[in-house]
Each structure stands twice: as C-alpha cells, then as structure tokens.
Design an enzyme around this catalytic site. Structure first.
Site, PDB file in Angstrom:
ATOM      1  N   GLU A 278       0.845  -1.199   0.000  1.00 25.15           N
ATOM      2  CA  GLU A 278       0.000   0.000   0.000  1.00 25.15           C
ATOM      3  C   GLU A 278       0.871   1.236   0.000  1.00 25.15           C
ATOM      4  O   GLU A 278       2.013   1.198   0.456  1.00 25.15           O
ATOM      5  CB  GLU A 278      -0.790   0.069   1.322  1.00 25.15           C
ATOM      6  CG  GLU A 278      -2.143  -0.534   1.266  1.00 25.15           C
ATOM      7  CD  GLU A 278      -2.796  -0.519   2.638  1.00 25.15           C
ATOM      8  OE1 GLU A 278      -2.114  -0.322   3.670  1.00 25.15           O
ATOM      9  OE2 GLU A 278      -4.008  -0.716   2.672  1.00 25.15           O
ATOM     10  N   LYS A 280       2.278   4.512   1.568  1.00 24.52           N
ATOM     11  CA  LYS A 280       2.420   5.016   2.934  1.00 24.52           C
ATOM     12  C   LYS A 280       2.075   6.498   2.892  1.00 24.52           C
ATOM     13  O   LYS A 280       2.831   7.303   2.362  1.00 24.52           O
ATOM     14  CB  LYS A 280       3.844   4.809   3.451  1.00 24.52           C
ATOM     15  CG  LYS A 280       3.988   5.263   4.870  1.00 24.52           C
ATOM     16  CD  LYS A 280       5.357   4.936   5.413  1.00 24.52           C
ATOM     17  CE  LYS A 280       5.438   5.254   6.890  1.00 24.52           C
ATOM     18  NZ  LYS A 280       4.943   6.576   7.238  1.00 24.52           N
ATOM     19  N   ARG A 285      -2.372   9.571  11.899  1.00 25.48           N
ATOM     20  CA  ARG A 285      -3.238   8.417  12.092  1.00 25.48           C
ATOM     21  C   ARG A 285      -4.581   8.853  12.640  1.00 25.48           C
ATOM     22  O   ARG A 285      -4.657   9.709  13.525  1.00 25.48           O
ATOM     23  CB  ARG A 285      -2.548   7.480  13.094  1.00 25.48           C
ATOM     24  CG  ARG A 285      -3.144   6.094  13.221  1.00 25.48           C
ATOM     25  CD  ARG A 285      -2.665   5.256  12.076  1.00 25.48           C
ATOM     26  NE  ARG A 285      -3.088   3.884  12.158  1.00 25.48           N
ATOM     27  CZ  ARG A 285      -2.271   2.874  12.479  1.00 25.48           C
ATOM     28  NH1 ARG A 285      -1.028   3.100  12.794  1.00 25.48           N
ATOM     29  NH2 ARG A 285      -2.714   1.638  12.476  1.00 25.48           N
ATOM     30  N   ARG A 301      -3.818   8.827  17.265  1.00 21.64           N
ATOM     31  CA  ARG A 301      -3.131   7.586  17.653  1.00 21.64           C
ATOM     32  C   ARG A 301      -2.914   7.491  19.160  1.00 21.64           C
ATOM     33  O   ARG A 301      -2.616   6.422  19.677  1.00 21.64           O
ATOM     34  CB  ARG A 301      -1.818   7.410  16.899  1.00 21.64           C
ATOM     35  CG  ARG A 301      -0.780   8.419  17.247  1.00 21.64           C
ATOM     36  CD  ARG A 301       0.532   8.034  16.658  1.00 21.64           C
ATOM     37  NE  ARG A 301       1.172   6.990  17.446  1.00 21.64           N
ATOM     38  CZ  ARG A 301       2.158   6.246  17.025  1.00 21.64           C
ATOM     39  NH1 ARG A 301       2.588   6.390  15.799  1.00 21.64           N
ATOM     40  NH2 ARG A 301       2.717   5.360  17.805  1.00 21.64           N
ATOM     41  N   GLU A 330      -5.511   7.271   7.783  1.00 19.56           N
ATOM     42  CA  GLU A 330      -4.610   8.406   7.904  1.00 19.56           C
ATOM     43  C   GLU A 330      -5.349   9.646   7.400  1.00 19.56           C
ATOM     44  O   GLU A 330      -6.093   9.561   6.420  1.00 19.56           O
ATOM     45  CB  GLU A 330      -3.400   8.088   6.997  1.00 19.56           C
ATOM     46  CG  GLU A 330      -2.170   8.853   7.260  1.00 19.56           C
ATOM     47  CD  GLU A 330      -1.277   8.322   8.375  1.00 19.56           C
ATOM     48  OE1 GLU A 330      -1.662   7.401   9.126  1.00 19.56           O
ATOM     49  OE2 GLU A 330      -0.181   8.875   8.511  1.00 19.56           O
ATOM     50  N   PHE A 370      -7.274   2.500   5.552  1.00 15.61           N
ATOM     51  CA  PHE A 370      -6.603   1.276   5.107  1.00 15.61           C
ATOM     52  C   PHE A 370      -7.028   0.024   5.876  1.00 15.61           C
ATOM     53  O   PHE A 370      -6.544  -1.061   5.606  1.00 15.61           O
ATOM     54  CB  PHE A 370      -5.079   1.431   5.110  1.00 15.61           C
ATOM     55  CG  PHE A 370      -4.510   2.065   6.360  1.00 15.61           C
ATOM     56  CD1 PHE A 370      -4.449   1.379   7.547  1.00 15.61           C
ATOM     57  CD2 PHE A 370      -4.017   3.372   6.313  1.00 15.61           C
ATOM     58  CE1 PHE A 370      -3.907   1.956   8.683  1.00 15.61           C
ATOM     59  CE2 PHE A 370      -3.480   3.964   7.441  1.00 15.61           C
ATOM     60  CZ  PHE A 370      -3.429   3.257   8.637  1.00 15.61           C
ATOM     61  N   ARG A 444       3.621  -3.617  17.660  1.00 20.05           N
ATOM     62  CA  ARG A 444       4.539  -3.292  16.576  1.00 20.05           C
ATOM     63  C   ARG A 444       5.247  -4.586  16.199  1.00 20.05           C
ATOM     64  O   ARG A 444       6.403  -4.813  16.531  1.00 20.05           O
ATOM     65  CB  ARG A 444       5.555  -2.246  17.048  1.00 20.05           C
ATOM     66  CG  ARG A 444       6.337  -1.605  15.916  1.00 20.05           C
ATOM     67  CD  ARG A 444       7.462  -0.745  16.462  1.00 20.05           C
ATOM     68  NE  ARG A 444       7.009   0.448  17.157  1.00 20.05           N
ATOM     69  CZ  ARG A 444       6.562   1.547  16.564  1.00 20.05           C
ATOM     70  NH1 ARG A 444       6.485   1.587  15.264  1.00 20.05           N
ATOM     71  NH2 ARG A 444       6.181   2.586  17.267  1.00 20.05           N
ATOM     72  N   LYS A 450       7.123  -0.924   7.400  1.00 21.56           N
ATOM     73  CA  LYS A 450       7.100   0.372   6.732  1.00 21.56           C
ATOM     74  C   LYS A 450       8.421   0.572   6.005  1.00 21.56           C
ATOM     75  O   LYS A 450       9.475   0.224   6.519  1.00 21.56           O
ATOM     76  CB  LYS A 450       6.837   1.506   7.731  1.00 21.56           C
ATOM     77  CG  LYS A 450       7.741   1.523   8.943  1.00 21.56           C
ATOM     78  CD  LYS A 450       7.256   2.529   9.978  1.00 21.56           C
ATOM     79  CE  LYS A 450       8.175   2.539  11.183  1.00 21.56           C
ATOM     80  NZ  LYS A 450       7.677   3.302  12.320  1.00 21.56           N
TER      81      LYS A 450
HETATM   82  P1  ATP Z   1       4.990   4.757  14.286  1.00 18.98           P
HETATM   83  O1  ATP Z   1       3.590   5.105  13.880  1.00 18.98           O
HETATM   84  O2  ATP Z   1       5.475   3.498  13.606  1.00 18.98           O
HETATM   85  O3  ATP Z   1       5.213   4.772  15.763  1.00 18.98           O
HETATM   86  P2  ATP Z   1       5.677   7.277  13.112  1.00 18.98           P
HETATM   87  O4  ATP Z   1       4.453   7.897  13.681  1.00 18.98           O
HETATM   88  O5  ATP Z   1       6.942   8.084  13.106  1.00 18.98           O
HETATM   89  O6  ATP Z   1       5.981   5.892  13.758  1.00 18.98           O
HETATM   90  P3  ATP Z   1       6.137   6.245  10.539  1.00 18.98           P
HETATM   91  O7  ATP Z   1       7.379   5.603  11.024  1.00 18.98           O
HETATM   92  O8  ATP Z   1       6.296   7.305   9.508  1.00 18.98           O
HETATM   93  O9  ATP Z   1       5.274   6.865  11.667  1.00 18.98           O
HETATM   94  O10 ATP Z   1       5.178   5.100   9.923  1.00 18.98           O
HETATM   95  C1  ATP Z   1       4.125   4.409  10.528  1.00 18.98           C
HETATM   96  C2  ATP Z   1       2.829   5.166  10.372  1.00 18.98           C
HETATM   97  O11 ATP Z   1       2.505   5.339   8.986  1.00 18.98           O
HETATM   98  C3  ATP Z   1       1.592   4.483  10.885  1.00 18.98           C
HETATM   99  O12 ATP Z   1       1.450   4.608  12.280  1.00 18.98           O
HETATM  100  C4  ATP Z   1       0.476   5.211  10.159  1.00 18.98           C
HETATM  101  O13 ATP Z   1       0.107   6.367  10.888  1.00 18.98           O
HETATM  102  C5  ATP Z   1       1.124   5.656   8.874  1.00 18.98           C
HETATM  103  N1  ATP Z   1       0.598   5.050   7.644  1.00 18.98           N
HETATM  104  C6  ATP Z   1       0.529   5.693   6.457  1.00 18.98           C
HETATM  105  N2  ATP Z   1       0.021   4.928   5.513  1.00 18.98           N
HETATM  106  C7  ATP Z   1      -0.283   3.735   6.073  1.00 18.98           C
HETATM  107  C8  ATP Z   1      -0.842   2.526   5.579  1.00 18.98           C
HETATM  108  N3  ATP Z   1      -1.186   2.367   4.320  1.00 18.98           N
HETATM  109  N4  ATP Z   1      -0.993   1.505   6.480  1.00 18.98           N
HETATM  110  C9  ATP Z   1      -0.635   1.637   7.763  1.00 18.98           C
HETATM  111  N5  ATP Z   1      -0.098   2.771   8.275  1.00 18.98           N
HETATM  112  C10 ATP Z   1       0.092   3.812   7.459  1.00 18.98           C
END
Ligand code: ATP
Length: 585
Positions: A278, A280, A285, A301, A330, A370, A444, A450
């Site tokens: 998918e 990103k 969130r 979140r 998101e 998603f 996690r 990711k």
């Molecule tokens: P994390 O959420 O892993 O603690 P973070 O907030 O810094 O870290 P990233 O490391 O950039 O975020 O990536 C994870 C986040 O990406 C997810 O928590 C979600 O909010 C976002 N995201 C974007 N697109 C998607 C998708 N298609 N499926 C799941 N998550 C997605």
C-alpha cells in the site's frame, strides 16, 4: 478500601523487585479490592480514567507543588517544595516529607480512622477535578487537591502525589496488571504455586505454565479490544472466561493502533511469499467510529478525541458510511492541486481547538482509510487483512478515493515499481503487510512493515530546557532531548541524547514555551528540568557515540521539525531504535 490500605499495598509492591512476586502481590490486592477493583486496577498504573478515555486531570507539576505547599502550611511555598524535589528527586518522597495532619491529625480529634480517605473518594474527587474547566478552574483544582493532601498521612501523600502526576513508579506496567488479573481470578492457586516453587517437577510446572499462559491470553484479548483494565478486571472476577470472551469492540471507544516495523520488500516476500502493498500516506493516524445512530467520532493515535478539529472528515464519513463501523486510516492534507502537503500541516489541524473554520480553508484534509476493525456488528480483528480490506471497500464504496489501493504481489519488480510510483506521487514510501495477519492493537510486530527510503527523523522527549538570553529571556530556547528506554515494568526511563535550538521560529518559541512551562519540574539558574511528556520530531545528520549524554549517543546537527502532538513520552523513539540506526549508518 481505605486509601491508606491502598498506599500500604502500593509501598509493598514498590519494595519488591522480583517480577513474579510483584504479580502475586498485585493479584492479592485485586482480590481484596471488592467494590473498588476497577479503580484500584487503574490507580496502580497511575491512571484515573480508562486507557481509551482521553480525559486527563490536566494537573501539571506546578499546580501539584502549589497544592502540596498549601497543605504543608503557611510557611511553605511552591518554591520550597521544588527545592525539596531537587534534593529528593521524586514528588512522592517530597509529599511524604511534610506533615499534613492526615489520619493522625484526625485521630487526635477522636475521629479515628472513620474519616480517613477511601479509594472511592479519591477517585470521585479527582474525577470532579478533571471536569472543572473554564475561568477559575485552576483555583478549583488547587482547592480540591489541597483538600485531598490535607487529609493524608505521609504514606498516603506519597501515592496521592504520584497518582495526580500519573507517575506511580511502583514497577507495575500494563503487562503486570494483565498477569495479575489472570492470576487473581483465573489461574488455579496450585498452578500459581507450582510456577513459583523451585522444587516442583518440570512436567507439573510446564503444564501449570501452559494453563496460566492461556488464562493470560484470554485477559489480553479482552484488554486489546476494550483498553479498559478496570472493566476487564471486574469481568474476569465476576464472569470468568465466558464473560471475557463476550468483551467486544465498542463503537465510540478507541482501540490502540496496530504499528509497523521498518522493513524491505525482500523481508516481506521472504517471510510471506505474497505481500499486501500500500501507499504510505504522510498524514496523521486517525481512527474513525460511526455508530448506529450515524454519529461520527475521530481519535488520534493517542486515542485522543479529535472529532471537533476535523469537521470535513466527520462530514465525509456521515455521507459515505451508512452502517456502524470502526475504520483505521490516515488524515492527509492537500494543497489546491490535490498534491499531498507535509505532515506538520496536518498536526496543526489536529491541535486546533479554536478557529477550526479558518484552518479548514487553509489546510484541506482528506481521509485515506486502510483497515476496517468493525462493520455492521461484526468484530473483524481476527479476520485476515484481505477480508478486512474487502469490508472496508464495502463500507466506503469500492470506488472511493478514501480506500487505500491494496496490491497483492509476489514479485519483487512489481513491488519496486509500486514504490517508485508512490514516491513520484509525493508519498513518503510504502507499507508492506502480511495479507493473512489479524489486526493486533498496540502491537509493533512483524506483520506490518514500513519502508521509507528517506533519512529517518527521530521522535524524542523533551526533558529539559534553558531560558533564552536578552529579548528571548522570557522564552525557553534550547531544549534537552531524551530517548525512551524500554522497560517492561511500565516505568519508562529517559536518557539524554542532545540539545536542539535550531529550526525554531520566534513564533514557535512562544508556542513551545506555553506548552512546556506547566511541565517544569525544577529550575536552577537558566536551566529547567521538564516532566517527560512533550515529543519533538527532530532531524539530524548523524548519530554519534558520545560520552556527553547519558544515552551514550549524541546527534550531529539536530534540528527541530515539529511537535509530535499525536505522540506521548511512552510512544517516543526508544534507545534501542537509536542503537539500531547508529549501527546501520
Ligand atoms: P509509528 O507510527 O510506527 O510509531 P511514526 O508515527 O513516526 O511511527 P512512521 O514511522 O512514519 O510513523 O510510519 C508508521 C505510520 O505510517 C503508521 O502509524 C500510520 O500512521 C502511517 N501510515 C501511512 N500509511 C499507512 C498505511 N497504508 N498503512 C498503515 N499505516 C500507514
């Protein structure tokens, strides 16, 4: 239960270091808690409200110090309390060092223990305090707190102070509470004894462990769907396993978000053969809840209610969805041409409590969903991703732009092409998901990966700052950053990793000072210690080994990017991640 009894038991738990013994003491406490079980299950974690409830007491260290000072008498000021804090290092010890009168005071007047505080009273006073808002609410909070401290003896004061600042420090994390609920009400006493006793033969012990682990898993499932330790403790006690299996997702009550690890297409295809790929989305969130009556609520979140900040998402869901549902997705921001805007723009919208209308004009937001956790009465957490995604498409309509495109692929080239396309379109990367995996809230794990090709940023906790110079003397300027040290016991520790002063505009300095000032724990000259609660996203050139900071690492050229309003100190980056990043440089 008397609050004095709760405090005595908490002290006993604090003094115990062996994990199994802590679980055992905690399960005894739960068994003895009677009508106060749900409150006690929250209090031991330093919570007044369930984890899904975003209500907070909104008491910063300053207010708490003021209340302690008032209860300590006319000659004590908040500054004196802060001096003692500098000496003793933690607010519980400071509160316990004053003589507020408390139980002994009342006893001297012949009131005996009768008028001692109860757990239920502390709970209801703190709930009333949380409800105070508007002008004069600070004074109301101060009066309530002062009133409570005034009735405590030193042992009670220790835990009251820690409770109001949400830092119980008794070595009880979520896992410990989960295990203790199971041990108190599901695990047979002979099994608990067999696990603890060194002289039991291996076969008996293994069988006992298996039964205990099953009981823990049943409690864990109910906790995952409800995020309510108090309620789950009561259901376990009153209705046992059958009651627990009936605990369902509830529309309107947020669930912890499933999280992803960093990974590559090769990792994904090696592991699952076929990967669900998918885009990103670079957004924030959001969990969307639409109930039977058509009412929509949105959660960040952190499980914070952000419904009022995002009216166009609410309107969109009201229009598009006509059955009860819980969706995961998101919120992304667009410019006028429909191109994605950076993440910080969206956080500005999430934070917004006033002027939502004006902001709505400036930053347009849209939903990209998603996942689907619940639809029309069916809980879908244990269904495979592909089934959940199909339901998502039914809920929002198969052609809706709000539904993520899910590519199922077993071909590395196809995944690579998808990734290039996503990056070209301005997205930050791709997500690779195990198509058969269930949705595991708060986890996690390895089922979601990711993949972001750009340099990583870090989400670090602010634990200190320095007042500026000259025209900036009224503002905090240089910020001390720390990484979280993973700790199973639930009492997170923070190790410093650097200071950031660049990348911050004058306007941001004002905002950051407003945000951080109530969290100041101690001041000495220009330097202040700050309660770990605010998270900064920072960029850097390199992570270096360094003796300057307690983490053993330092950041080269750190620069401030934004405040991660959607993260708490507990979800900031861990030292473990920093070690991994440092190694992979
Ligand atoms: P994390 O959420 O892993 O603690 P973070 O907030 O810094 O870290 P990233 O490391 O950039 O975020 O990536 C994870 C986040 O990406 C997810 O928590 C979600 O909010 C976002 N995201 C974007 N697109 C998607 C998708 N298609 N499926 C799941 N998550 C997605």
């Amino acid at each position: 239960m008397e609050f004095a009894e709760f405090a005595a038991r908490a002290a006993e738990i604090e003094a115990e270091s062996a994990d199994l013994a802590v679980v055992s003491l905690l399960s005894d406490l739960f068994r003895d808690a009677d009508d106060d079980l749900s409150t006690v299950a929250r209090f031991v974690q330093g919570r007044v409200f369930p984890a899904w409830d975003s209500t907070t007491l909104d008491i910063g260290p300053r207010l708490c110090h003021e209340a302690i000072a008032r209860a300590a008498g006319p000659n004590v000021s908040a500054d004196d309390v802060e001096d003692r804090l500098a000496d003793r290092g933690e607010i519980g010890a400071v509160a316990a060092s004053y003589d507020f009168g408390g139980q002994r005071g009342l006893a001297a007047f012949g009131a005996g223990g009768q008028d001692g505080l109860t757990v239920a009273e502390v709970d209801s006073e703190l709930r009333a305090l949380a409800a105070a808002s508007g002008s004069g609410s600070e004074e109301t909070k101060l009066k309530t707190l002062y009133g409570l401290f005034n009735r405590t003896d030193p042992d009670e004061a220790r835990f009251l102070a820690r409770l109001v600042l949400s830092e119980m420090r008794i070595g009880v994390g979520e896992g410990t509470v989960r295990d203790a609920i199971a041990e108190a009400f599901l695990v047979a006493p002979e099994d608990a004894a067999a696990i603890r006793d060194d002289d039991v033969d291996t076969e008996t012990e293994t069988a006992a462990r298996e039964r205990r682990d099953e009981a823990i898993a049943t409690v864990a499932r109910a906790l995952q769907v409800s995020n309510d330790y108090g309620m789950v403790a009561e259901v376990t006690r009153d209705e046992g396993e059958s009651g627990l299996s009936e605990v369902r997702l509830e529309v309107g009550r947020p669930v912890q978000a499933m999280l992803a690890q960093a990974g590559t297409a090769a990792d994904a295809l090696d592991e699952w053969e076929t990967a669900a790929v998918e885009t990103k989305f670079d957004g924030a969130r959001v969990q969307v809840h639409r109930d039977e009556a058509g009412d929509v609520s949105l959660f960040s979140r952190n499980m914070e209610d952000v419904t009022n900040a995002l009216p166009e998402i609410v309107e969109f869901v009201e229009d598009a969805v006509d059955e009860p549902a819980i969706l995961d997705g998101e919120v992304v921001a667009m410019d006028d041409d429909g191109e994605p805007l950076p993440f910080q723009e969206i956080l500005r919208r999430f934070r917004r409590k006033h002027d939502v209308g004006r902001m709505r004009e400036e930053v347009r937001v849209e939903l990209r969903a998603f996942d689907c956790l619940h639809a029309a009465g069916d809980d879908l957490l244990t269904e495979p991703l592909t089934t959940r995604h199909d339901r998502l498409a039914t809920v929002l309509g198969p052609d809706s732009d709000a539904v993520s495109d899910l590519l199922l692929s077993d071909c590395p080239d196809e995944v690579a092409a998808y990734e290039s396309e996503a990056l070209e379109a301005g997205h930050e990367g791709i997500m690779l998901k195990n198509p058969d995996a269930a949705y595991s809230p708060g986890d996690r794990g390895k089922n979601w990966l990711k993949r972001k090709p750009d340099v990583e940023t870090l989400d670090l906790v602010v634990t200190g700052a320095e007042w500026g110079e000259g025209r900036r003397a009224k503002f905090l300027g240089t910020f001390l950053l720390s990484a979280r040290v993973d700790d199973e016991s639930g009492d997170d520790e923070f190790e410093t990793i650097g200071k950031v002063a660049t990348g911050i505009t004058d306007e941001e300095l004002v905002e950051l000072t407003e945000l951080l000032e109530p969290e100041i724990e101690r001041e000495s000259g220009k330097e202040v210690d700050i309660r770990p609660s605010v998270v900064f996203e920072v960029g850097y050139e390199e992570i270096q080994a360094s003796p300057t900071y307690s983490s053993g690492y330092a950041l080269r050229f750190p620069r401030f990017i934004s405040v991660r309003e959607d993260k708490t100190a507990e979800t900031a980056d861990s030292l473990e991640r920093i070690e991994r990043l440092a190694e992979s440089q």
